[in-house]
Design a protein around this motif. Structure first.
Motif, PDB file in Angstrom:
ATOM      1  N   GLY A 274      30.164  35.652 128.572  1.00 34.57           N
ATOM      2  CA  GLY A 274      29.013  34.754 128.621  1.00 34.57           C
ATOM      3  C   GLY A 274      27.724  35.452 128.218  1.00 34.57           C
ATOM      4  O   GLY A 274      26.890  34.883 127.500  1.00 34.57           O
ATOM      5  N   THR A 275      27.566  36.710 128.664  1.00 30.43           N
ATOM      6  CA  THR A 275      26.367  37.468 128.278  1.00 30.43           C
ATOM      7  C   THR A 275      26.359  37.733 126.780  1.00 30.43           C
ATOM      8  O   THR A 275      25.311  37.612 126.123  1.00 30.43           O
ATOM      9  CB  THR A 275      26.303  38.791 129.048  1.00 30.43           C
ATOM     10  N   MET A 276      27.504  38.110 126.224  1.00 28.50           N
ATOM     11  CA  MET A 276      27.575  38.360 124.782  1.00 28.50           C
ATOM     12  C   MET A 276      27.215  37.121 123.982  1.00 28.50           C
ATOM     13  O   MET A 276      26.435  37.181 123.020  1.00 28.50           O
ATOM     14  CB  MET A 276      28.981  38.830 124.396  1.00 28.50           C
ATOM     15  N   VAL A 277      27.785  35.996 124.363  1.00 27.78           N
ATOM     16  CA  VAL A 277      27.513  34.745 123.638  1.00 27.78           C
ATOM     17  C   VAL A 277      26.040  34.366 123.781  1.00 27.78           C
ATOM     18  O   VAL A 277      25.389  33.970 122.803  1.00 27.78           O
ATOM     19  CB  VAL A 277      28.429  33.629 124.158  1.00 27.78           C
ATOM     20  N   GLY A 278      25.489  34.485 125.002  1.00 29.50           N
ATOM     21  CA  GLY A 278      24.087  34.148 125.197  1.00 29.50           C
ATOM     22  C   GLY A 278      23.158  35.046 124.410  1.00 29.50           C
ATOM     23  O   GLY A 278      22.178  34.576 123.806  1.00 29.50           O
ATOM     24  N   VAL A 279      23.438  36.350 124.367  1.00 27.61           N
ATOM     25  CA  VAL A 279      22.593  37.278 123.611  1.00 27.61           C
ATOM     26  C   VAL A 279      22.712  37.017 122.110  1.00 27.61           C
ATOM     27  O   VAL A 279      21.707  37.066 121.381  1.00 27.61           O
ATOM     28  CB  VAL A 279      22.969  38.730 123.953  1.00 27.61           C
ATOM     29  N   ALA A 280      23.932  36.729 121.643  1.00 28.86           N
ATOM     30  CA  ALA A 280      24.097  36.416 120.221  1.00 28.86           C
ATOM     31  C   ALA A 280      23.306  35.167 119.841  1.00 28.86           C
ATOM     32  O   ALA A 280      22.649  35.129 118.784  1.00 28.86           O
ATOM     33  CB  ALA A 280      25.582  36.224 119.900  1.00 28.86           C
ATOM     34  N   ALA A 281      23.342  34.152 120.689  1.00 29.35           N
ATOM     35  CA  ALA A 281      22.551  32.946 120.421  1.00 29.35           C
ATOM     36  C   ALA A 281      21.059  33.249 120.438  1.00 29.35           C
ATOM     37  O   ALA A 281      20.298  32.741 119.591  1.00 29.35           O
ATOM     38  CB  ALA A 281      22.900  31.867 121.448  1.00 29.35           C
ATOM     39  N   ALA A 282      20.621  34.082 121.387  1.00 32.50           N
ATOM     40  CA  ALA A 282      19.202  34.437 121.453  1.00 32.50           C
ATOM     41  C   ALA A 282      18.763  35.200 120.205  1.00 32.50           C
ATOM     42  O   ALA A 282      17.652  34.996 119.689  1.00 32.50           O
ATOM     43  CB  ALA A 282      18.935  35.265 122.708  1.00 32.50           C
ATOM     44  N   ALA A 311      21.572  46.387 122.571  1.00 28.12           N
ATOM     45  CA  ALA A 311      22.052  47.221 123.673  1.00 28.12           C
ATOM     46  C   ALA A 311      22.710  46.372 124.757  1.00 28.12           C
ATOM     47  O   ALA A 311      23.776  46.727 125.289  1.00 28.12           O
ATOM     48  CB  ALA A 311      20.888  48.021 124.258  1.00 28.12           C
ATOM     49  N   VAL A 312      22.086  45.248 125.084  1.00 31.00           N
ATOM     50  CA  VAL A 312      22.666  44.350 126.097  1.00 31.00           C
ATOM     51  C   VAL A 312      24.014  43.815 125.623  1.00 31.00           C
ATOM     52  O   VAL A 312      24.982  43.761 126.391  1.00 31.00           O
ATOM     53  CB  VAL A 312      21.694  43.196 126.399  1.00 31.00           C
ATOM     54  N   MET A 313      24.096  43.432 124.350  1.00 29.85           N
ATOM     55  CA  MET A 313      25.357  42.917 123.820  1.00 29.85           C
ATOM     56  C   MET A 313      26.441  43.989 123.830  1.00 29.85           C
ATOM     57  O   MET A 313      27.608  43.710 124.151  1.00 29.85           O
ATOM     58  CB  MET A 313      25.157  42.395 122.400  1.00 29.85           C
ATOM     59  N   VAL A 319      31.924  45.663 129.123  1.00 26.94           N
ATOM     60  CA  VAL A 319      32.346  45.079 130.399  1.00 26.94           C
ATOM     61  C   VAL A 319      33.466  44.061 130.171  1.00 26.94           C
ATOM     62  O   VAL A 319      34.493  44.057 130.871  1.00 26.94           O
ATOM     63  CB  VAL A 319      31.151  44.420 131.115  1.00 26.94           C
ATOM     64  N   TRP A 320      33.273  43.193 129.186  1.00 23.39           N
ATOM     65  CA  TRP A 320      34.293  42.174 128.893  1.00 23.39           C
ATOM     66  C   TRP A 320      35.602  42.814 128.454  1.00 23.39           C
ATOM     67  O   TRP A 320      36.681  42.441 128.926  1.00 23.39           O
ATOM     68  CB  TRP A 320      33.767  41.245 127.799  1.00 23.39           C
ATOM     69  N   ARG A 321      35.524  43.789 127.551  1.00 23.08           N
ATOM     70  CA  ARG A 321      36.734  44.413 127.033  1.00 23.08           C
ATOM     71  C   ARG A 321      37.481  45.174 128.122  1.00 23.08           C
ATOM     72  O   ARG A 321      38.719  45.124 128.199  1.00 23.08           O
ATOM     73  CB  ARG A 321      36.368  45.360 125.880  1.00 23.08           C
ATOM     74  N   TYR A 322      36.750  45.881 128.981  1.00 22.96           N
ATOM     75  CA  TYR A 322      37.406  46.638 130.042  1.00 22.96           C
ATOM     76  C   TYR A 322      38.138  45.723 131.010  1.00 22.96           C
ATOM     77  O   TYR A 322      39.305  45.961 131.343  1.00 22.96           O
ATOM     78  CB  TYR A 322      36.372  47.479 130.794  1.00 22.96           C
ATOM     79  N   ALA A 346      36.992  31.393 128.776  1.00 26.42           N
ATOM     80  CA  ALA A 346      36.341  31.611 127.479  1.00 26.42           C
ATOM     81  C   ALA A 346      35.980  30.273 126.831  1.00 26.42           C
ATOM     82  O   ALA A 346      34.924  30.129 126.202  1.00 26.42           O
ATOM     83  CB  ALA A 346      37.260  32.420 126.573  1.00 26.42           C
ATOM     84  N   LEU A 347      36.857  29.291 126.984  1.00 28.21           N
ATOM     85  CA  LEU A 347      36.561  27.947 126.474  1.00 28.21           C
ATOM     86  C   LEU A 347      35.311  27.379 127.128  1.00 28.21           C
ATOM     87  O   LEU A 347      34.491  26.725 126.472  1.00 28.21           O
ATOM     88  CB  LEU A 347      37.750  27.018 126.749  1.00 28.21           C
ATOM     89  N   TRP A 348      35.180  27.610 128.422  1.00 33.25           N
ATOM     90  CA  TRP A 348      34.011  27.101 129.148  1.00 33.25           C
ATOM     91  C   TRP A 348      32.724  27.693 128.587  1.00 33.25           C
ATOM     92  O   TRP A 348      31.730  26.984 128.418  1.00 33.25           O
ATOM     93  CB  TRP A 348      34.153  27.431 130.627  1.00 33.25           C
ATOM     94  N   VAL A 349      32.751  28.994 128.273  1.00 36.05           N
ATOM     95  CA  VAL A 349      31.571  29.642 127.686  1.00 36.05           C
ATOM     96  C   VAL A 349      31.241  29.005 126.339  1.00 36.05           C
ATOM     97  O   VAL A 349      30.087  28.647 126.062  1.00 36.05           O
ATOM     98  CB  VAL A 349      31.814  31.153 127.537  1.00 36.05           C
ATOM     99  N   GLY A 350      32.249  28.879 125.483  1.00 40.65           N
ATOM    100  CA  GLY A 350      32.005  28.295 124.175  1.00 40.65           C
ATOM    101  C   GLY A 350      31.570  26.846 124.250  1.00 40.65           C
ATOM    102  O   GLY A 350      30.654  26.416 123.525  1.00 40.65           O
ATOM    103  N   LEU A 351      32.206  26.069 125.130  1.00 41.24           N
ATOM    104  CA  LEU A 351      31.872  24.658 125.254  1.00 41.24           C
ATOM    105  C   LEU A 351      30.453  24.466 125.773  1.00 41.24           C
ATOM    106  O   LEU A 351      29.710  23.597 125.289  1.00 41.24           O
ATOM    107  CB  LEU A 351      32.870  23.974 126.188  1.00 41.24           C
ATOM    108  N   THR A 352      30.050  25.274 126.762  1.00 43.81           N
ATOM    109  CA  THR A 352      28.694  25.159 127.302  1.00 43.81           C
ATOM    110  C   THR A 352      27.649  25.466 126.240  1.00 43.81           C
ATOM    111  O   THR A 352      26.658  24.733 126.089  1.00 43.81           O
ATOM    112  CB  THR A 352      28.522  26.120 128.493  1.00 43.81           C
ATOM    113  N   THR A 353      27.875  26.532 125.482  1.00 44.43           N
ATOM    114  CA  THR A 353      26.926  26.894 124.419  1.00 44.43           C
ATOM    115  C   THR A 353      26.887  25.820 123.344  1.00 44.43           C
ATOM    116  O   THR A 353      25.806  25.444 122.849  1.00 44.43           O
ATOM    117  CB  THR A 353      27.328  28.240 123.800  1.00 44.43           C
TER     118      THR A 353
END
Length: 548
Positions: A274-282, A311-313, A319-322, A346-353
């Protein structure tokens, strides 16, 4: 009036305690089947009082010894009356309680497995751990940084270190073949360590990226330097140690459990992705905003912010990969609910965005098609950028996982799975509820404008947000309703069309046979005098005509 106020203040004081007692009784009944409310209330009061006494004694000893040290150093501290009172009175009460607890545990070993004691042990371990974290950070800052070393932090470390270690030993006891410590205690401490570690690493990586960027571009917008490393390093060391101790050394080596899977999926996988997707969108939104709106900002200044986002991404990706690697491997086995949980989170993250993008798109279209009221202006750039950013980033994530999930949608086991049904019903229910609430708001706004005779361009302009939400929620709810109906068809197609024929007990136990073979054997063994005959009543032996 004063009496009424006093009564309500008294009720308010006891209400939290009553709620805690009620929760403990309910959980205790579910855990052990016991319904003794009196015993549960007694445990809550005793262990709650014990927790208060332990805190009083620990803080009193800490305060008293610190004032003695200050006196020895030549300072003039205030009289330690309150600290001495806590040590004297609280220490006496603590000794009595410890003696009582030892007698109880000796005569009733199962007392340590009760929910009240487990709750006490977990809370006191976490509280003492929190004080230790703060003390260690200040202690290391005094050594590494420039804040100066103060001996009182050594006193705090000694007092609360003993308190923490003692309660850890209480949690390590094994009663009824299970450790006293609750898995929630391990996971809560692991979560605190992970958050502090992630923030610390993110700050260091951001500082590194900014230092490299400013060195290359010759700018100095953020002033990255070694001082940031000195400030962050104590947090990194302390929270890293907490995470290693509670997560790597205790939680990971333990057997797979529902709680651990939930922690890995929700905190690690969902949080990281969720953080990765949010930062990519930002990042994409800021890029579009820079090109279309804030063109006067220089490229060197703009991409300075990107260094922090990168850096945040990067940290979120780690964190996600680990945590993704901690999930059970999928090779050589059937698909499990844990695998489905990962896909649908993961679907929930994509659907929300993506839903945010759809909502921004509807809002932009409404703003574009509606006449502009007098005195307002049509500002669409940021909303259009947000719409396409959400659609692009969220759509990529959603399509990747949705395609994988729907490839199994013809399998009755998949469509009947608990995780899939929870996901679909939750998305449909939340979307329908949002649509209903915003529709009520929309209708209320329209009626208010009509009744007040103010239904014009300004009123239409104000209904854009709720109308966009209604349209977005309606699209999401409608699509997932179609998926639910398709799943029902697949599930119904695999149901048996008729009841299977039931066999009698004799038919179930009798082996299959060939009548002609058996009849020939009967005739041969009887020398032709008997023959085997089938009738409605079953098999019969009759004399043969030759014998007759």
């Amino acid at each position: 009036m004063e009496g009424v106020a006093f009564f309500f203040s008294l009720v308010g004081s006891f209400l939290p305690l009553a709620l805690i007692v009620g929760v403990v009784i309910a959980l205790q009944r579910g855990r052990s089947g016991e319904g003794d409310a009196g015993a549960s209330v007694q445990r809550v009061l005793i262990y709650g009082f014990l927790a208060v006494v332990v805190v009083l004694v620990a803080t009193g000893v800490d305060d008293l010894v610190s004032r003695i040290i200050e006196k020895l150093e030549g300072e003039d501290p205030s009289a330690p009356a309150w600290a001495a009172a806590r040590v004297l009175v609280g220490g006496g009460a603590l000794l009595l309680l410890i003696r009582m607890m030892r007698r109880r545990f000796a005569t009733q070993p199962g007392e340590q497995s009760t929910l009240a004691w487990v709750f006490y042990q977990g809370v006191m371990e976490l509280v003492s751990l929190g004080v230790l974290i703060v003390a260690w950070v200040f202690f290391l800052q005094g050594i590494i940084g420039d804040s100066g070393f103060e001996p009182k932090y050594l006193v705090t470390l000694a007092v609360w270190g003993f308190t923490w270690n003692y309660h850890v030993s209480l949690g390590n006891r094994v009663v009824n073949a299970e450790p006293v410590r609750s898995p929630f205690t391990l996971l809560a401490a692991s979560f605190a360590g992970l958050i502090g570690l992630v923030v610390s690493v993110g700050a260091l990586v951001s500082n590194l990226f900014l230092w490299i960027y400013e060195s290359v571009t010759g700018t100095d917008y953020w002033g990255a330097d070694i001082e940031v490393v000195r400030d962050v390093l104590p947090f990194l060391v302390v929270f890293g140690a907490v995470w290693v101790w509670y997560w790597l050394r205790q939680s990971v080596p333990a057997e797979h459990s529902t709680f651990r899977h939930a922690f890995v999926l929700i905190v690690g996988v969902l949080g990281g992705l969720g953080t990765m997707v949010g930062v990519a969108a930002a990042m994409l939104w800021s890029l579009g905003h820079w090109f279309l709106v804030e063109e006067e900002v220089s490229a060197a200044e703009f991409f300075t912010v990107w260094m922090v986002l990168l850096a945040v991404m990067l940290v979120a990706g780690l964190v996600w990969r680990y945590h993704r690697s901690l999930l059970p491997p999928t090779a050589g086995r059937e698909r499990s609910e844990v695998d489905r949980s990962y896909d649908y989170l993961a679907l929930w993250v994509g659907l929300t965005t993506m839903a945010v993008g759809v909502g921004m798109l509807f809002f932009s279209l409404l703003r574009l098609l509606t006449p502009v009221p007098v005195g307002d202006e049509r500002v669409l750039a940021d909303f259009v950028i947000a719409a396409f950013t959400g659609l692009l980033v969220g759509g990529l994530v959603w399509r990747n996982f949705w395609t994988s999930v729907q490839a199994r949608s013809k399998d009755a086991i998949e469509v009947r799975s608990t995780v899939r049904r929870i996901f679909l019903y939750s998305v449909f229910g939340i979307s329908a509820l949002v649509a209903l609430v915003d529709l009520l708001v929309l209708v209320t706004m329209v009626f208010s404008a009509v009744f007040d005779q103010e239904f014009g361009r300004q009123a239409l302009w104000h209904v854009h947000p709720p109308l966009a939400l209604v349209l977005t929620a309606g699209v999401v709810a409608g699509y997932h309703l179609l998926i639910l109906r398709a799943d029902k068809e697949v599930s119904d197609a695999f149901k048996p069309t008729s009841e299977p024929e039931t066999l009698s007990k004799a038919e179930e136990t009798l082996p299959a046979y060939d009548f002609d073979t058996v009849a020939a054997a009967v005739a041969q063994s009887s020398g032709g005098q008997l023959k085997l005959v089938q009738s409605l009543e079953g098999l019969k032996l009759e004399e043969s005509e030759i014998n007759g």
